[in-house]
Design a protein around this motif. Structure first.
Motif, PDB file in Angstrom:
ATOM      1  N   PRO A 159      37.464 -13.019  12.131  1.00 43.64           N
ATOM      2  CA  PRO A 159      38.184 -13.044  13.534  1.00 43.64           C
ATOM      3  C   PRO A 159      37.386 -12.434  14.656  1.00 43.64           C
ATOM      4  O   PRO A 159      36.993 -11.528  14.525  1.00 43.64           O
ATOM      5  CB  PRO A 159      39.409 -12.452  13.371  1.00 43.64           C
ATOM      6  CG  PRO A 159      39.820 -12.159  11.942  1.00 43.64           C
ATOM      7  CD  PRO A 159      38.489 -12.195  11.256  1.00 43.64           C
ATOM      8  N   ARG A 160      37.479 -13.308  15.798  1.00 42.61           N
ATOM      9  CA  ARG A 160      36.574 -12.648  17.112  1.00 42.61           C
ATOM     10  C   ARG A 160      37.357 -13.203  18.258  1.00 42.61           C
ATOM     11  O   ARG A 160      37.796 -14.231  18.240  1.00 42.61           O
ATOM     12  CB  ARG A 160      35.082 -13.005  17.260  1.00 42.61           C
ATOM     13  CG  ARG A 160      34.117 -12.634  16.084  1.00 42.61           C
ATOM     14  CD  ARG A 160      32.811 -12.639  16.304  1.00 42.61           C
ATOM     15  NE  ARG A 160      31.991 -11.959  17.645  1.00 42.61           N
ATOM     16  CZ  ARG A 160      31.977 -10.678  17.476  1.00 42.61           C
ATOM     17  NH1 ARG A 160      32.194 -10.072  16.187  1.00 42.61           N
ATOM     18  NH2 ARG A 160      31.433 -10.041  18.547  1.00 42.61           N
ATOM     19  N   THR A 161      37.555 -12.319  19.231  1.00 42.59           N
ATOM     20  CA  THR A 161      38.385 -12.640  20.363  1.00 42.59           C
ATOM     21  C   THR A 161      37.398 -13.330  21.251  1.00 42.59           C
ATOM     22  O   THR A 161      36.247 -13.470  21.134  1.00 42.59           O
ATOM     23  CB  THR A 161      38.860 -11.424  20.991  1.00 42.59           C
ATOM     24  OG1 THR A 161      37.644 -10.673  21.622  1.00 42.59           O
ATOM     25  CG2 THR A 161      39.579 -10.411  20.026  1.00 42.59           C
ATOM     26  N   ALA A 162      38.155 -14.103  22.206  1.00 48.62           N
ATOM     27  CA  ALA A 162      37.196 -14.844  23.457  1.00 48.62           C
ATOM     28  C   ALA A 162      36.299 -13.584  24.169  1.00 48.62           C
ATOM     29  O   ALA A 162      35.248 -13.897  24.665  1.00 48.62           O
ATOM     30  CB  ALA A 162      38.485 -15.293  24.490  1.00 48.62           C
ATOM     31  N   ALA A 163      36.873 -12.617  24.305  1.00 48.94           N
ATOM     32  CA  ALA A 163      35.941 -11.466  25.040  1.00 48.94           C
ATOM     33  C   ALA A 163      34.579 -11.325  24.098  1.00 48.94           C
ATOM     34  O   ALA A 163      33.676 -10.940  24.752  1.00 48.94           O
ATOM     35  CB  ALA A 163      36.749 -10.368  25.490  1.00 48.94           C
ATOM     36  N   ASP A 222      37.419 -17.729  36.339  1.00 45.18           N
ATOM     37  CA  ASP A 222      38.143 -17.037  37.146  1.00 45.18           C
ATOM     38  C   ASP A 222      39.645 -17.141  36.779  1.00 45.18           C
ATOM     39  O   ASP A 222      39.725 -17.367  35.818  1.00 45.18           O
ATOM     40  CB  ASP A 222      37.932 -17.470  38.603  1.00 45.18           C
ATOM     41  CG  ASP A 222      38.098 -19.012  38.735  1.00 45.18           C
ATOM     42  OD1 ASP A 222      39.075 -19.493  38.068  1.00 45.18           O
ATOM     43  OD2 ASP A 222      37.637 -19.703  39.739  1.00 45.18           O
ATOM     44  N   PRO A 223      40.383 -16.565  37.706  1.00 45.35           N
ATOM     45  CA  PRO A 223      41.742 -16.528  37.278  1.00 45.35           C
ATOM     46  C   PRO A 223      42.423 -17.919  37.157  1.00 45.35           C
ATOM     47  O   PRO A 223      43.558 -17.920  36.273  1.00 45.35           O
ATOM     48  CB  PRO A 223      42.640 -15.867  38.523  1.00 45.35           C
ATOM     49  CG  PRO A 223      41.450 -15.001  39.026  1.00 45.35           C
ATOM     50  CD  PRO A 223      40.052 -15.647  38.838  1.00 45.35           C
ATOM     51  N   SER A 224      41.877 -19.044  37.581  1.00 44.83           N
ATOM     52  CA  SER A 224      42.465 -20.353  37.461  1.00 44.83           C
ATOM     53  C   SER A 224      42.108 -20.853  35.956  1.00 44.83           C
ATOM     54  O   SER A 224      42.336 -21.850  35.652  1.00 44.83           O
ATOM     55  CB  SER A 224      42.032 -21.034  38.497  1.00 44.83           C
ATOM     56  OG  SER A 224      40.363 -21.544  38.201  1.00 44.83           O
ATOM     57  N   THR A 225      41.363 -19.880  35.069  1.00 39.48           N
ATOM     58  CA  THR A 225      40.923 -20.655  33.716  1.00 39.48           C
ATOM     59  C   THR A 225      41.641 -19.768  32.786  1.00 39.48           C
ATOM     60  O   THR A 225      41.522 -18.403  32.701  1.00 39.48           O
ATOM     61  CB  THR A 225      39.507 -20.247  33.592  1.00 39.48           C
ATOM     62  OG1 THR A 225      38.765 -20.923  34.978  1.00 39.48           O
ATOM     63  CG2 THR A 225      38.872 -21.064  32.398  1.00 39.48           C
ATOM     64  N   GLN A 226      41.915 -20.310  31.707  1.00 45.84           N
ATOM     65  CA  GLN A 226      42.413 -19.767  30.594  1.00 45.84           C
ATOM     66  C   GLN A 226      41.601 -19.954  29.431  1.00 45.84           C
ATOM     67  O   GLN A 226      41.053 -20.943  29.131  1.00 45.84           O
ATOM     68  CB  GLN A 226      43.632 -20.415  30.032  1.00 45.84           C
ATOM     69  CG  GLN A 226      44.485 -19.999  28.897  1.00 45.84           C
ATOM     70  CD  GLN A 226      45.668 -20.486  28.410  1.00 45.84           C
ATOM     71  OE1 GLN A 226      46.402 -21.271  29.212  1.00 45.84           O
ATOM     72  NE2 GLN A 226      45.931 -20.853  27.150  1.00 45.84           N
ATOM     73  N   VAL A 227      41.228 -18.693  28.856  1.00 47.27           N
ATOM     74  CA  VAL A 227      40.118 -18.806  27.914  1.00 47.27           C
ATOM     75  C   VAL A 227      40.849 -18.093  26.649  1.00 47.27           C
ATOM     76  O   VAL A 227      41.581 -17.336  26.346  1.00 47.27           O
ATOM     77  CB  VAL A 227      39.008 -17.616  28.376  1.00 47.27           C
ATOM     78  CG1 VAL A 227      37.872 -17.605  27.349  1.00 47.27           C
ATOM     79  CG2 VAL A 227      38.526 -17.895  29.608  1.00 47.27           C
ATOM     80  N   SER A 228      40.354 -19.070  25.560  1.00 51.76           N
ATOM     81  CA  SER A 228      40.780 -18.606  24.166  1.00 51.76           C
ATOM     82  C   SER A 228      40.012 -19.005  23.202  1.00 51.76           C
ATOM     83  O   SER A 228      38.730 -19.401  23.630  1.00 51.76           O
ATOM     84  CB  SER A 228      42.202 -19.473  24.110  1.00 51.76           C
ATOM     85  OG  SER A 228      41.967 -20.947  24.003  1.00 51.76           O
ATOM     86  N   VAL A 229      40.235 -18.998  22.012  1.00 51.22           N
ATOM     87  CA  VAL A 229      39.349 -19.086  20.866  1.00 51.22           C
ATOM     88  C   VAL A 229      39.959 -20.188  20.139  1.00 51.22           C
ATOM     89  O   VAL A 229      41.351 -20.358  19.626  1.00 51.22           O
ATOM     90  CB  VAL A 229      39.289 -17.814  19.732  1.00 51.22           C
ATOM     91  CG1 VAL A 229      38.350 -18.205  18.574  1.00 51.22           C
ATOM     92  CG2 VAL A 229      38.730 -16.716  20.506  1.00 51.22           C
ATOM     93  N   GLY A 230      39.140 -21.263  19.558  1.00 60.07           N
ATOM     94  CA  GLY A 230      39.777 -22.305  18.804  1.00 60.07           C
ATOM     95  C   GLY A 230      39.311 -22.429  17.510  1.00 60.07           C
ATOM     96  O   GLY A 230      39.312 -21.227  16.934  1.00 60.07           O
ATOM     97  N   ARG A 231      39.214 -23.650  17.083  1.00 59.37           N
ATOM     98  CA  ARG A 231      39.042 -23.370  15.426  1.00 59.37           C
ATOM     99  C   ARG A 231      37.386 -23.180  15.241  1.00 59.37           C
ATOM    100  O   ARG A 231      36.479 -23.660  16.082  1.00 59.37           O
ATOM    101  CB  ARG A 231      39.329 -24.627  14.906  1.00 59.37           C
ATOM    102  CG  ARG A 231      41.016 -24.960  15.125  1.00 59.37           C
ATOM    103  CD  ARG A 231      41.286 -26.514  14.384  1.00 59.37           C
ATOM    104  NE  ARG A 231      42.592 -26.761  14.078  1.00 59.37           N
ATOM    105  CZ  ARG A 231      43.386 -27.963  13.740  1.00 59.37           C
ATOM    106  NH1 ARG A 231      42.318 -28.750  13.289  1.00 59.37           N
ATOM    107  NH2 ARG A 231      44.507 -27.895  13.744  1.00 59.37           N
ATOM    108  N   SER A 232      37.188 -22.654  13.953  1.00 58.27           N
ATOM    109  CA  SER A 232      35.671 -22.709  13.841  1.00 58.27           C
ATOM    110  C   SER A 232      35.165 -23.853  13.196  1.00 58.27           C
ATOM    111  O   SER A 232      36.029 -25.038  12.893  1.00 58.27           O
ATOM    112  CB  SER A 232      35.508 -21.793  12.773  1.00 58.27           C
ATOM    113  OG  SER A 232      36.414 -21.752  11.292  1.00 58.27           O
ATOM    114  N   ALA A 233      33.893 -24.275  13.306  1.00 60.39           N
ATOM    115  CA  ALA A 233      33.536 -25.515  13.011  1.00 60.39           C
ATOM    116  C   ALA A 233      31.998 -25.261  12.542  1.00 60.39           C
ATOM    117  O   ALA A 233      31.290 -23.960  12.319  1.00 60.39           O
ATOM    118  CB  ALA A 233      33.180 -26.359  14.349  1.00 60.39           C
ATOM    119  N   THR A 234      31.185 -26.433  11.810  1.00 65.16           N
ATOM    120  CA  THR A 234      30.126 -26.255  11.483  1.00 65.16           C
ATOM    121  C   THR A 234      29.311 -27.352  12.197  1.00 65.16           C
ATOM    122  O   THR A 234      29.636 -28.559  12.192  1.00 65.16           O
ATOM    123  CB  THR A 234      29.998 -26.807   9.635  1.00 65.16           C
ATOM    124  OG1 THR A 234      30.789 -25.828   9.038  1.00 65.16           O
ATOM    125  CG2 THR A 234      28.532 -26.733   9.229  1.00 65.16           C
TER     126      THR A 234
END
Length: 375
Positions: free
Chosen positions: A42-46, A171-183
């Motif tokens: 697991p890794r966070t968006a940051a 910026d504050p108008s953007t939601q940042v997250s982690v999606g699915r892993s891929a190859t």
């Protein structure tokens, strides 16, 4: 902010590729077929943002496939030249090589030929196989800090450049997250997801697949609202992180080639070797973030010719004018308390051409264009 501000690797690809006309052909539509989802720690968006900022590559080569399906109406074919329409539609394949800031090469592949841009030190070559013509340019002191000469604006040509542009919009108008892993291209990758918070944006998500080991963007996707399939995507289908051989950046003119020598740019006024960024005073921005609307005068946008004027007969050898009557007549007529005009819509952007001579454009709903037109 841009977390890639300090990373020059592959950032040269867009200006280099823009130096050649983008043409159709290339890979099959099934190029980006999904592969099994790898199991990654697991890794966070940051953490992924830090990975992008701190990665370092001495060299890379590979194949990039770009595909766009923006839902443009057939009338865009009325625009003279095929650069715009070919970039915004279809599938395109490029071979790329990078070996430091002064050695780069892009080969744009087509079923009918190939177009190359090669940077080797101060020498920059562009070559087109179909006409067997080449241009050579020796970079001046003011240009050596750049990766490659830019001929005209273009859509991003690699996942790296697209990611840089996208991350600059965080910026504050953007939601940042982690999606699915891929190859992707045989490499395990994390997925960083950027999503506008403003409902006025036509963009649903930007998805960036990042190499789990090398931290390089391998795939970039843009999804429009209401669709689960990318409207625009690009991805490495093959990648090699070894430094390319030096002979990849040597241009050997083929027999019969016609070579044109070009002059280097003169240094801008001010500090020696310093080039001030070019701005366009004729274009202004309304709003911020994902729902920014660009506003300009239509007569300036089409080369300084008044919209209402009948196009004159071009002189011999000149490019034909855009047939504005056919172009505007093919767009939907709209009107409101802001005025009246014509509207072009696609999956990811809208363009409003008002009868009083303005053009408004953005990755926004038509309602946002009307709001900007009122002002």
């Amino acid at each position: 902010m841009s977390v890639l501000r300090s990373r020059p690797v592959l950032r040269w690809l867009v200006p280099a590729t823009a130096a050649v006309a983008v043409i159709g052909g290339g890979a099959a539509i099934g190029t980006f077929a999904a592969e099994a989802e790898p199991s990654l720690p697991p890794r966070t968006a940051a953490q992924l943002l830090v990975d992008l900022q701190t990665s370092r590559l001495e060299g890379v080569s590979g194949t990039v496939v770009q595909r766009a399906d923006l839902g443009l109406p057939p009338l865009v074919g009325l625009i003279p030249g095929n650069d715009l329409t070919s970039v915004l539609t279809g599938t395109h394949t490029l071979r790329v090589w990078y070996s430091g800031p002064d050695r780069q090469r892009v080969a744009l592949l087509d079923t009918l030929g190939e177009q190359d841009v090669i940077r080797n030190g101060r020498d920059v070559w562009t070559w087109e196989s179909r006409t067997n013509t080449a241009r050579h340019r020796t970079l001046g002191d003011a240009e050596t800090g750049r990766a490659a000469p830019e001929a005209r604006p273009s859509l991003p040509a690699t996942p790296q450049q697209a990611a840089d542009l996208a991350l600059a919009a965080i910026d504050p108008s953007t939601q940042v997250s982690v999606g699915r892993s891929a190859t992707v291209a045989g490499q395990d990758a994390y997925e960083l997801v950027l999503q506008p918070r403003d409902e006025g944006s036509l963009v649903h998500q930007l998805r960036i697949a990042i190499d789990a080991k090398q931290h390089v963007p391998l795939r970039f996707e843009v999804l429009a609202k209401g669709s689960d399939q990318p409207a625009f995507e690009m991805a490495f289908t093959q990648i090699d992180y070894r430094r390319p051989e030096a002979d990849q950046f040597t241009f050997n003119p083929p027999p019969g080639v016609t070579v044109t020598e070009e002059k280097a740019e003169r240094p801008a006024a001010g500090r020696p070797g310093h080039v001030e960024p070019a701005g366009d005073p004729q274009v202004r921005a309304v709003g911020t973030g994902w729902t920014t609307v660009l506003v300009a005068r239509l007569d300036e946008a089409v080369g300084g010719k008044p919209v209402a004027a009948k196009p004159a007969v071009p002189p011999a050898g000149a490019a034909p004018d855009m047939d504005l009557s056919k172009l505007l007549g093919g767009l939907a007529a709209v009107k409101g308390d802001w005025g009246s005009g014509r509207l072009l819509t696609s999956k990811l952007f809208s363009v409003l051409l008002t009868d009083d001579g303005r053009v408004l454009a953005g990755a926004v709903t038509p309602e946002r264009l009307y709001q900007a037109a009122r002002g």
